[in-house]
Design a protein around this motif. Structure first.
Motif, PDB file in Angstrom:
ATOM      1  N   LYS A 119       0.832  -1.209   0.000  1.00 55.31           N
ATOM      2  CA  LYS A 119       0.000   0.000   0.000  1.00 55.31           C
ATOM      3  C   LYS A 119       0.865   1.258   0.000  1.00 55.31           C
ATOM      4  O   LYS A 119       0.382   2.352  -0.279  1.00 55.31           O
ATOM      5  CB  LYS A 119      -0.926  -0.006   1.209  1.00 55.31           C
ATOM      6  CG  LYS A 119      -1.972  -1.109   1.184  1.00 55.31           C
ATOM      7  CD  LYS A 119      -2.851  -1.063   2.420  1.00 55.31           C
ATOM      8  CE  LYS A 119      -3.899  -2.160   2.386  1.00 55.31           C
ATOM      9  NZ  LYS A 119      -4.763  -2.150   3.597  1.00 55.31           N
ATOM     10  N   LYS A 123       1.727   7.179  -5.965  1.00 54.07           N
ATOM     11  CA  LYS A 123       1.559   7.662  -7.329  1.00 54.07           C
ATOM     12  C   LYS A 123       2.824   8.408  -7.757  1.00 54.07           C
ATOM     13  O   LYS A 123       3.507   8.995  -6.949  1.00 54.07           O
ATOM     14  CB  LYS A 123       0.362   8.600  -7.433  1.00 54.07           C
ATOM     15  CG  LYS A 123      -0.984   7.900  -7.413  1.00 54.07           C
ATOM     16  CD  LYS A 123      -2.092   8.903  -7.672  1.00 54.07           C
ATOM     17  CE  LYS A 123      -3.442   8.206  -7.761  1.00 54.07           C
ATOM     18  NZ  LYS A 123      -4.522   9.167  -8.030  1.00 54.07           N
ATOM     19  N   LYS A 167      -5.178  -1.243  -8.748  1.00 58.81           N
ATOM     20  CA  LYS A 167      -5.108  -0.815  -7.360  1.00 58.81           C
ATOM     21  C   LYS A 167      -5.826  -1.803  -6.441  1.00 58.81           C
ATOM     22  O   LYS A 167      -6.887  -2.319  -6.760  1.00 58.81           O
ATOM     23  CB  LYS A 167      -5.733   0.573  -7.206  1.00 58.81           C
ATOM     24  CG  LYS A 167      -4.951   1.670  -7.913  1.00 58.81           C
ATOM     25  CD  LYS A 167      -5.608   3.016  -7.686  1.00 58.81           C
ATOM     26  CE  LYS A 167      -4.838   4.131  -8.395  1.00 58.81           C
ATOM     27  NZ  LYS A 167      -5.462   5.455  -8.182  1.00 58.81           N
TER      28      LYS A 167
END
Length: 616
Positions: A119, A123, A167
């Motif tokens: 996680k 980006k 994702k």
């Protein structure tokens, strides 16, 4: 210690399925190395795979148990069921893969694994999927999306898989491999579909480390580092992806943690980094310097890689008698080493561990060799790093391919102008040229490599003059042995013949003022050791013996003959070979590395006679 800069991109955490790991075991009934016997499928080749371009803390090793399936060649859809587990990075034919099956030209080999991204993956960064080597044609799919295709069995490659990542989910990676082995024209080295004699078991699929790397948007994809001893500088450039106007490179050299030099240039420019009072690299003193390369944007570091380099010079140079010699750092050094094929009874092209990989090199050094001819194979980058650190000169062969149809003269002292070039198709030529360039690019920064060998014994040899001249122009920092074995086109730096079992050399009266003269292969003295052979009978050597005493006496005799040739103009010699390989029992060690046939100290003493020969 040099400072480590944290990259903007985060570490990738990935997991390769290890389900049923406890059920994995080596396939088949062939001999194993000690490392293979002790192999843990959950801990396979975990060392950092790229020592010349190293980032800290942002990579994930994907070696381990994957799923596999052998299908028809024309199957283009990812399989929905699997034949079982395969241990990456061992070829499917190998014992250590746990599979031990053959794949023919009408079949494809599929791999599958699920990878879980952390996680923490932010980006803005890029996710790269790296392969050390896959033999031969490799298609990569991520979450069902075709990422790309690579063709070439010996060069590393990477794909940017950022856009295919989903994702919050595990990422499915599927790989399709097709490898025609000796039914195709591609470079393949010693592999053949019907192993016999000097030709060995095919190697299909992944055979070097697979790994993920998280990098920033602007990142250093590669560097090119060339020592210039005469100028006292390291010439260096970097390939920077997504470079922006105004970006700079800060390049720093360190000696045992102390900064000795730095330079800042535009990111698109090459630099000449001063190396004051350089300590030159050699087999007796393998001096390495550390290197840091940083991308700066408005004074801020946006990417950094760590590397290393050495200052050394290799050339052909005339002695006082006008005979061309191989000179290292302006001094003649007789180069003597084994033909090292890099094969393993349990891993084939892949050593069972990095410790095993280094073992061969340490023993080579202890035996008193100062050079290795890496025979028509390319090794993982860590192998060359060990050579750099230990001080072993390397003659690097291009793996042969598209064999057959050639005749050539390799007799001692007799080299004709009748070079026999093979007619190869445009496709075949293209495979060779593309992979030879890729191999030279991948290995350029390793200082231990001093000789490039484009062709061996006319195997697939084509357009010799053109290929050799291209090689010389592409890398003028090394000497070129255009055609090891005698199919000579009067081009390059070295004239090389092969002669078994006794020593011989080209005629120095005809060629010694133009080329460095070497004996590219000789010896091949065989001794099968019961319990340590690939098969129980029908093993062979160029001359075979019944016991170690006979072998040692004959070996000492042939080395004495080599010593006698040095004063006449011989610059180097290559003894066949480091280890037994499959049915060949002419190694100084058995194939499983469990028996050394002549003690290391004895060999070192014998070899010292070669280095004691004085040349003016």
């Amino acid at each position: 210690m040099m400072k480590k800069t944290m990259l903007a991109a985060c570490v990738i955490a990935a997991s390769v399925s290890v389900t049923f790991a406890q059920q994995w075991k080596p396939a088949g009934d062939k001999i194993l190395t000690s490392w293979g016997e002790q192999l843990d499928p959950n801990n396979v080749h975990q060392e950092y795979p790229r020592p010349q371009l190293k980032r800290q803390g942002n990579w994930q090793n994907l070696n381990g148990l994957w799923k596999y399936k052998i299908t028809a060649k024309d199957q283009s859809e990812t399989p929905t069921s699997w034949d079982g587990d395969i241990l990456v990075p061992f070829a499917v034919e190998s014992a250590l893969s746990g599979v031990g099956k053959s794949v023919n030209k009408d079949q494809a080999l599929w791999y599958n694994s699920e990878i879980e991204l952390s996680k923490k993956n932010k980006k803005g960064g890029r996710v790269l999927l790296h392969f050390g080597a896959v033999d031969w044609q490799c298609d990569v799919y991520v979450n069902g999306e075709h990422i790309g295709r690579h063709e070439g069995g010996f060069d590393p490659f990477s794909f940017d898989i950022t856009q295919a990542i989903k994702k919050g989910k595990k990422q499915e990676v599927a790989i399709r491999v097709w490898d025609p082995t000796s039914d195709g024209p591609q470079p393949r080295g010693k592999q053949i579909n019907d192993p016999h004699g000097i030709w060995y078991t095919p190697v299909t699929g992944i055979w070097q480390t697979v790994w993920l790397e998280n990098v920033p948007e602007t990142y250093i994809a590669s560097t090119k580092q060339t020592p210039n001893v005469d100028a006292g500088v390291l010439e260096i450039s970097a390939n920077v992806e997504s470079v922006q106007s105004g970006d700079q490179l800060l390049i720093e050299a360190y000696d045992q943690g102390k900064k000795i030099s730095e330079i800042t240039v535009n990111a698109a420019e090459s630099a000449k980094l001063s190396v004051p009072n350089a300590e030159l690299w050699s087999p007796s003193s393998p001096k390495l310097y550390d290197l840091a390369v940083k991308v700066l944007r408005k004074g801020k570091i946006v990417d950094q890689v760590d590397s290393y380099f050495a200052m050394r010079k290799i050339e052909r140079k005339a002695d006082s008698q006008g005979i061309m010699r191989l000179a290292l750092n302006d001094e003649f050094l007789f180069q003597y080493g084994p033909l090292d094929q890099g094969w393993w009874p349990d891993g084939l092209h892949t050593a069972p561990s990095d410790e095993a990989l280094k073992f061969d090199l340490v023993k080579t050094k202890e035996m008193g060799f100062n050079m290795i001819r890496k025979h028509i194979k390319v090794e993982p980058a860590t192998w060359y790093r060990h050579c750099d650190s230990l001080g072993i000169l390397v003659w690097a062969d291009m793996p042969s391919g598209d064999l057959g149809g050639n005749n050539w003269d390799m007799q001692p002292g007799k080299v004709t102008n009748g070079v026999h070039d093979k007619e190869r198709s445009a496709e075949s030529e293209g495979y060779y040229r593309k992979e030879w360039k890729a191999i030279m690019d991948a290995l350029h920064n390793f200082p231990s490599i001093v000789v490039w060998v484009p062709f061996n014994e006319a195997w697939g040899q084509f357009k010799t003059k053109e290929i050799t001249e291209w090689t010389m122009a592409y890398d003028p920092s090394r000497v070129i042995n255009s055609a090891s074995g005698g199919n000579f086109a009067f081009v390059g730096d070295i004239l090389d013949i092969h002669n078994y079992p006794d020593a011989a050399m080209p005629d120095a009266r005809l060629f010694g003022d133009k080329y460095a003269l070497v004996l590219g292969e000789f010896g091949g003295l065989g001794l099968p050791v019961d319990g340590h052979t690939w098969q129980q009978k029908d093993n062979w050597g160029y001359q075979s013996f019944k016991n170690p005493e006979e072998l040692q006496n004959r070996y000492k005799e042939v080395i004495g003959n080599v010593a006698a040739l040095i004063s006449r103009g011989l610059s180097g010699a290559v003894y066949t070979q480091t280890t037994d390989v499959e049915v060949e029992t002419n190694g100084l060690m058995t194939y499983d590395r469990k028996v050394i046939k002549i003690p290391e100290a004895t060999l070192k003493s014998i070899h010292q006679t070669l280095y004691d020969v004085k040349v003016n």
